[in-house]
Design an enzyme around this catalytic site. Structure first.
Site, mmCIF file in Angstrom:
data_model
loop_
_atom_site.group_PDB
_atom_site.id
_atom_site.type_symbol
_atom_site.label_atom_id
_atom_site.label_comp_id
_atom_site.label_asym_id
_atom_site.label_seq_id
_atom_site.Cartn_x
_atom_site.Cartn_y
_atom_site.Cartn_z
ATOM 1 N N ARG A 27 -11.803 -1.287 -6.863
ATOM 2 C CA ARG A 27 -11.174 -1.162 -5.547
ATOM 3 C C ARG A 27 -10.314 0.098 -5.580
ATOM 4 O O ARG A 27 -9.339 0.174 -6.324
ATOM 5 C CB ARG A 27 -10.323 -2.394 -5.239
ATOM 6 C CG ARG A 27 -9.659 -2.357 -3.867
ATOM 7 C CD ARG A 27 -8.822 -3.607 -3.641
ATOM 8 N NE ARG A 27 -8.191 -3.591 -2.330
ATOM 9 C CZ ARG A 27 -7.007 -3.036 -2.056
ATOM 10 N NH1 ARG A 27 -6.315 -2.444 -3.042
ATOM 11 N NH2 ARG A 27 -6.508 -3.056 -0.830
ATOM 12 N N LYS A 33 -1.641 3.317 -9.060
ATOM 13 C CA LYS A 33 -0.532 2.363 -9.115
ATOM 14 C C LYS A 33 0.571 2.823 -10.064
ATOM 15 O O LYS A 33 0.416 3.744 -10.848
ATOM 16 C CB LYS A 33 -1.057 0.984 -9.510
ATOM 17 C CG LYS A 33 -1.811 0.310 -8.363
ATOM 18 C CD LYS A 33 -2.146 -1.131 -8.653
ATOM 19 C CE LYS A 33 -2.718 -1.793 -7.395
ATOM 20 N NZ LYS A 33 -3.102 -3.200 -7.638
#
Length: 300
Positions: free
Chosen positions: A265, A231
């Site tokens: 995740r 991210k």
């Protein structure tokens, strides 16, 4: 809010999945516009290759998504298009990977209902925490599938304009307390919490929240999922691209595990599974109340 007991198992399609040891959830994107281009899957052959990889590398759950939630640039997708994208993948998972539990990443109750009732999906992963569909809580409670409750303000198109917090950890905690109570009152028992890294949070707020994950786990006592993989909070400080952010992702996974994360995740299953293995190896030694005592005359 009803009392909350610490939870270490999930009921997935009639089977119990233990969370005594952290597990990996592998991302499966059937979208053309995911922020990480390397995760986009186009066609049955690519999908089968990805699922084979998940199984081989140790994923405990496949998380299937058909609506990109990348900050500021996600295209609107109709419910009909979302279901159209999901159906072939759900069919393949049901027919050829029956032992791999499937989570469906959707904020729409009708999509959740379709995935569970028609294809046996095991988990619903809702980035909006019920905020974008007022029927979602009642739907997952009726379906009695584990529900991933994520923190986000706004929607994928507007969330990065909603980053005004006095104390991000306290506000996320309050958000979860309210919604856990609503879900428990509706009779849903398996609730997983996702703090929503990268969703309506600045880079600094993401790191503040990461540093205080253990506050969430100690107070809320529900399984904690973290989605940190590649991210912006990783690649922006490093001055690199998502494709170059695996090393940073693995480092933050270690920090999250140390602060109580039970589900990672991820785009990259093997590095995450290895991080869990090494964390479990080190864990018995991490918090020992032992101190070395040196004689005043002993040279250091």
């Amino acid at each position: 809010m009803p009392s909350i007991a610490a939870q270490t198992t999930l009921r997935l399609s009639g089977k119990l999945l233990t969370l005594e040891r952290p597990i990996v959830m592998g991302i499966v994107n059937v979208t053309p516009d995911s922020f990480f281009a390397g995760s986009r899957i186009d066609g049955e052959r690519a999908l089968r290759t990805r699922l084979d990889e998940l199984v081989r590398e140790g994923a405990a759950i496949a998380d299937l998504g058909a609506y990109s939630s990348r900050p500021g640039g996600a295209d609107e997708v109709s419910p009909e298009e979302e279901m159209k994208r999901l159906r072939p993948a759900l069919q393949l998972l049901r027919d050829e990977y029956p032992t791999l539990p499937v989570s469906v990443d959707t904020f729409r109750s009708e999509v959740a209902q379709m995935a569970v009732e028609e294809y046996g999906a095991s988990i619903i992963n809702d980035i909006s925490g019920g905020g974008l569909d007022p029927e979602m809580y009642r739907t997952v409670s009726r379906l009695q599938v584990p529900y991933i409750l994520m923190h986000m303000k706004g929607n994928p198109q507007t969330m990065q304009s909603h980053t005004d917090y006095t104390d991000v950890t306290l506000e996320v905690l309050d958000y979860f307390i309210k919604r856990i109570g609503q879900l428990l009152d509706l009779g849903l028992h398996d609730i997983i919490l996702d703090p929503g890294f990268g969703f309506s949070k600045t880079t600094e707020q993401n790191y503040e929240l990461l540093a205080h994950l253990d506050t969430l786990t100690k107070i809320l006592r529900q399984p904690l999922l973290v989605g940190l993989s590649r991210k912006t909070m990783i690649y922006r400080p490093l001055g690199c691209t998502p494709e170059e952010a695996l090393g940073g992702t693995t480092f933050l996974h270690a920090l999250a595990l140390e602060r109580g994360a039970k589900i990672l995740r991820v785009h990259d299953v093997r590095p995450a599974a290895e991080a869990i293995t090494l964390y479990e190896q080190a864990r018995p030694y991490l918090h020992r109340e032992e101190h070395l005592h040196y004689s005043a005359t002993r040279p250091l």
